[in-house]
Design a protein around this motif. Structure first.
Motif, PDB file in Angstrom:
ATOM      1  N   SER A  47       2.660  13.995  74.925  1.00 40.66           N
ATOM      2  CA  SER A  47       1.280  13.529  74.841  1.00 40.66           C
ATOM      3  C   SER A  47       0.862  13.175  73.419  1.00 40.66           C
ATOM      4  CB  SER A  47       0.334  14.588  75.420  1.00 40.66           C
ATOM      5  OG  SER A  47       0.587  14.757  76.811  1.00 40.66           O
ATOM      6  N   GLY A  48       1.847  13.062  72.523  1.00 43.13           N
ATOM      7  CA  GLY A  48       1.623  12.461  71.211  1.00 43.13           C
ATOM      8  C   GLY A  48       0.952  13.317  70.161  1.00 43.13           C
ATOM      9  N   GLU A  49       0.873  14.626  70.387  1.00 43.38           N
ATOM     10  CA  GLU A  49       0.110  15.461  69.463  1.00 43.38           C
ATOM     11  C   GLU A  49       0.706  15.477  68.060  1.00 43.38           C
ATOM     12  OE1 GLU A  49      -3.316  18.068  68.927  1.00 43.38           O
ATOM     13  OE2 GLU A  49      -2.725  16.454  70.292  1.00 43.38           O
ATOM     14  N   MET A  50       2.034  15.524  67.959  1.00 41.60           N
ATOM     15  CA  MET A  50       2.653  15.571  66.641  1.00 41.60           C
ATOM     16  C   MET A  50       2.367  14.290  65.859  1.00 41.60           C
ATOM     17  SD  MET A  50       6.550  16.492  65.487  1.00 41.60           S
ATOM     18  CE  MET A  50       7.363  15.216  66.441  1.00 41.60           C
ATOM     19  N   LEU A  51       2.656  13.133  66.436  1.00 40.94           N
ATOM     20  CA  LEU A  51       2.429  11.880  65.726  1.00 40.94           C
ATOM     21  C   LEU A  51       0.947  11.676  65.414  1.00 40.94           C
ATOM     22  CD1 LEU A  51       4.816   9.315  67.487  1.00 40.94           C
ATOM     23  CD2 LEU A  51       4.970  10.175  65.149  1.00 40.94           C
ATOM     24  N   CYS A  52       0.083  11.983  66.354  1.00 35.76           N
ATOM     25  CA  CYS A  52      -1.344  11.722  66.151  1.00 35.76           C
ATOM     26  C   CYS A  52      -1.945  12.624  65.080  1.00 35.76           C
ATOM     27  CB  CYS A  52      -2.098  11.885  67.463  1.00 35.76           C
ATOM     28  SG  CYS A  52      -1.789  10.587  68.679  1.00 35.76           S
ATOM     29  N   THR A  53      -1.640  13.906  65.128  1.00 32.90           N
ATOM     30  CA  THR A  53      -2.240  14.812  64.140  1.00 32.90           C
ATOM     31  C   THR A  53      -1.630  14.605  62.763  1.00 32.90           C
ATOM     32  OG1 THR A  53      -0.720  16.608  64.788  1.00 32.90           O
ATOM     33  CG2 THR A  53      -2.899  16.562  65.835  1.00 32.90           C
ATOM     34  N   ALA A  55      -0.511  11.735  61.681  1.00 32.58           N
ATOM     35  CA  ALA A  55      -1.099  10.485  61.192  1.00 32.58           C
ATOM     36  C   ALA A  55      -2.473  10.755  60.583  1.00 32.58           C
ATOM     37  CB  ALA A  55      -1.209   9.482  62.337  1.00 32.58           C
ATOM     38  N   ARG A  56      -3.240  11.599  61.256  1.00 35.42           N
ATOM     39  CA  ARG A  56      -4.567  11.949  60.744  1.00 35.42           C
ATOM     40  C   ARG A  56      -4.486  12.771  59.459  1.00 35.42           C
ATOM     41  NH1 ARG A  56      -7.254  16.495  64.163  1.00 35.42           N
ATOM     42  NH2 ARG A  56      -5.541  17.562  63.074  1.00 35.42           N
ATOM     43  N   ASP A  57      -3.605  13.769  59.454  1.00 33.69           N
ATOM     44  CA  ASP A  57      -3.592  14.748  58.359  1.00 33.69           C
ATOM     45  C   ASP A  57      -2.758  14.310  57.158  1.00 33.69           C
ATOM     46  OD1 ASP A  57      -5.148  16.315  59.996  1.00 33.69           O
ATOM     47  OD2 ASP A  57      -3.478  17.561  60.701  1.00 33.69           O
ATOM     48  N   TYR A  58      -1.685  13.539  57.407  1.00 30.47           N
ATOM     49  CA  TYR A  58      -0.755  13.203  56.326  1.00 30.47           C
ATOM     50  C   TYR A  58      -0.579  11.711  56.105  1.00 30.47           C
ATOM     51  CZ  TYR A  58       0.250  18.067  57.337  1.00 30.47           C
ATOM     52  OH  TYR A  58       0.121  19.422  57.585  1.00 30.47           O
ATOM     53  N   GLY A  59      -1.180  10.887  56.959  1.00 29.42           N
ATOM     54  CA  GLY A  59      -1.103   9.449  56.761  1.00 29.42           C
ATOM     55  C   GLY A  59       0.206   8.814  57.179  1.00 29.42           C
ATOM     56  N   ILE A  60       0.984   9.498  58.044  1.00 28.80           N
ATOM     57  CA  ILE A  60       2.244   8.910  58.508  1.00 28.80           C
ATOM     58  C   ILE A  60       1.950   7.768  59.477  1.00 28.80           C
ATOM     59  CG2 ILE A  60       3.470  11.084  58.218  1.00 28.80           C
ATOM     60  CD1 ILE A  60       3.128  10.016  61.730  1.00 28.80           C
ATOM     61  N   VAL A  61       2.948   6.905  59.689  1.00 26.14           N
ATOM     62  CA  VAL A  61       2.898   5.886  60.732  1.00 26.14           C
ATOM     63  C   VAL A  61       4.122   6.084  61.609  1.00 26.14           C
ATOM     64  CG1 VAL A  61       1.616   4.235  59.335  1.00 26.14           C
ATOM     65  CG2 VAL A  61       4.116   4.204  59.279  1.00 26.14           C
ATOM     66  N   GLY A  62       4.019   5.744  62.883  1.00 22.67           N
ATOM     67  CA  GLY A  62       5.182   6.025  63.705  1.00 22.67           C
ATOM     68  C   GLY A  62       5.122   5.496  65.114  1.00 22.67           C
ATOM     69  N   VAL A  63       6.253   5.725  65.807  1.00 21.05           N
ATOM     70  CA  VAL A  63       6.435   5.295  67.188  1.00 21.05           C
ATOM     71  C   VAL A  63       6.913   6.478  68.003  1.00 21.05           C
ATOM     72  CG1 VAL A  63       7.743   3.798  68.744  1.00 21.05           C
ATOM     73  CG2 VAL A  63       6.990   2.931  66.516  1.00 21.05           C
ATOM     74  N   GLY A  64       6.339   6.662  69.189  1.00 25.68           N
ATOM     75  CA  GLY A  64       6.786   7.684  70.124  1.00 25.68           C
ATOM     76  C   GLY A  64       7.198   7.059  71.437  1.00 25.68           C
ATOM     77  N   ILE A  65       8.260   7.582  72.035  1.00 25.09           N
ATOM     78  CA  ILE A  65       8.761   7.087  73.322  1.00 25.09           C
ATOM     79  C   ILE A  65       8.846   8.259  74.278  1.00 25.09           C
ATOM     80  CG2 ILE A  65      10.642   5.927  74.549  1.00 25.09           C
ATOM     81  CD1 ILE A  65      10.542   5.625  70.819  1.00 25.09           C
ATOM     82  N   ASP A  66       8.324   8.075  75.497  1.00 29.59           N
ATOM     83  CA  ASP A  66       8.399   9.135  76.500  1.00 29.59           C
ATOM     84  C   ASP A  66       8.497   8.536  77.895  1.00 29.59           C
ATOM     85  OD1 ASP A  66       7.868  12.321  76.371  1.00 29.59           O
ATOM     86  OD2 ASP A  66       7.183  11.519  78.297  1.00 29.59           O
ATOM     87  N   MET A  67       9.222   9.233  78.783  1.00 25.36           N
ATOM     88  CA  MET A  67       9.438   8.745  80.141  1.00 25.36           C
ATOM     89  C   MET A  67       8.262   9.003  81.072  1.00 25.36           C
ATOM     90  SD  MET A  67      13.424   9.623  81.000  1.00 25.36           S
ATOM     91  CE  MET A  67      13.268   8.921  82.648  1.00 25.36           C
ATOM     92  N   SER A  68       7.359   9.895  80.697  1.00 28.26           N
ATOM     93  CA  SER A  68       6.235  10.227  81.574  1.00 28.26           C
ATOM     94  C   SER A  68       5.111   9.211  81.413  1.00 28.26           C
ATOM     95  CB  SER A  68       5.707  11.626  81.256  1.00 28.26           C
ATOM     96  OG  SER A  68       4.476  11.854  81.914  1.00 28.26           O
ATOM     97  N   ARG A  69       4.726   8.585  82.508  1.00 29.26           N
ATOM     98  CA  ARG A  69       3.593   7.667  82.459  1.00 29.26           C
ATOM     99  C   ARG A  69       2.318   8.407  82.066  1.00 29.26           C
ATOM    100  NH1 ARG A  69       4.650   2.749  84.688  1.00 29.26           N
ATOM    101  NH2 ARG A  69       6.509   2.571  85.994  1.00 29.26           N
ATOM    102  N   LEU A  70       2.135   9.593  82.640  1.00 27.57           N
ATOM    103  CA  LEU A  70       0.932  10.371  82.353  1.00 27.57           C
ATOM    104  C   LEU A  70       0.868  10.766  80.884  1.00 27.57           C
ATOM    105  CD1 LEU A  70      -1.589  11.975  83.169  1.00 27.57           C
ATOM    106  CD2 LEU A  70      -0.057  13.890  83.736  1.00 27.57           C
ATOM    107  N   PHE A  71       1.955  11.323  80.363  1.00 31.96           N
ATOM    108  CA  PHE A  71       1.937  11.782  78.978  1.00 31.96           C
ATOM    109  C   PHE A  71       1.775  10.611  77.998  1.00 31.96           C
ATOM    110  CE2 PHE A  71       4.913  15.503  80.346  1.00 31.96           C
ATOM    111  CZ  PHE A  71       3.879  16.038  81.102  1.00 31.96           C
TER     112      PHE A  71
END
Length: 248
Positions: A47-53, A55-71
């Motif tokens: 559900s993207g918590e690592m990339l999103c937080t 990005a907010r806290d450290y200014g990273i940019v990134g891509v996440g891939i997951d098989m779950s449509r819901l997540f």
């Protein structure tokens, strides 16, 4: 393409799909000393918590891939909530074999090393997207104590005792692959309890909302079993951590 329905149900209220708490995730981000603008790849991003937080806290940019449509949908909503949609992208798809089009400074797979057929294969896959002197993050279980029988190991979700190592042996295995372990953050009992016990209320509420669903019998059976199974097996025998690796 989607993950088995039971996972979409039991973890539908989770923001983090592993035994890390938000505090542990923040600790890991701080420990890595991330520079603003660093590119990151997350295979099995949930559900993207690592990339999103991050990005907010450290200014990273990134891509996440997951098989779950819901997540994957939840990850996009989380990015909107935190105001980082211009920094992170989430793709619904199979992360197996995925290589970033542009080299990244951090390549991660937390709790989904089946993507590469195991730890070794996942490290090899992540390394294909990594820039020189980049960091690989691997989230993986380990035994707190060796299960006395194969049945106990299966109660922890393993196929056999040999699926996981004790922590010293797991760290030594990275050494054998010619990687330095440069950081680690380990889940604690509270994190395990939050990850597992939160599923029970989610299942109960799903059952109340879907009493006539054909899948209700399976969810009911799992809800009845899971508290006892977790207390007897996973809580006693299984640890989990994220290990930061750099090639020598």
């Amino acid at each position: 393409m989607d993950i088995p329905r039971i996972f979409n149900i039991t973890e539908s209220a989770h923001r983090i799909h592993n035994p890390f708490t938000p505090e542990k995730l923040a600790t890991l981000g701080a420990a890595l000393r991330l520079d603003s603008g660093i590119r990151m790849l997350d295979l099995g991003s949930g559900s993207g918590e690592m990339l999103c937080t991050w990005a907010r806290d450290y200014g990273i940019v990134g891509v996440g891939i997951d098989m779950s449509r819901l997540f994957s949908k939840q990850a996009k909503l989380r990015a909107e909530e935190l105001g980082v949609t211009d920094q992170v992208v989430f793709i619904h798809g199979d992360a197996a074999g995925y290589v970033a089009g542009e080299k990244v400074g951090v390549a991660a797979c937390l709790g989904a090393t089946w993507i590469g057929g195991g730890v070794v294969g996942t490290i090899e896959l992540l390394a294909k997207s990594l820039c020189t002197k980049g960091i690989i993050l691997i989230g993986e279980p380990y035994w707190l104590q060796i299960p006395p029988t194969e049945d106990v190991a299966k109660g922890c979700g393993a196929d056999s005792i040999s699926d996981f190592l004790m922590l010293p042996e797991l760290l030594a295995s990275f050494d054998g692959l010619d990687f330095d372990v440069v950081e680690m953050v380990l889940a604690d009992q509270e994190g395990w309890d939050r990850y597992e016990a939160a599923k029970w209320l989610t299942m109960r509420r799903w059952l109340e909302s879907n009493p006539d669903d054909d899948f209700a019998k399976d969810v009911r059976a799992k809800l009845t079993l899971e508290p006892k199974r977790y207390a007897a097996y996973t809580r006693e025998y299984l640890g989990w951590g994220v290990f930061a690796l750099m090639a020598r």
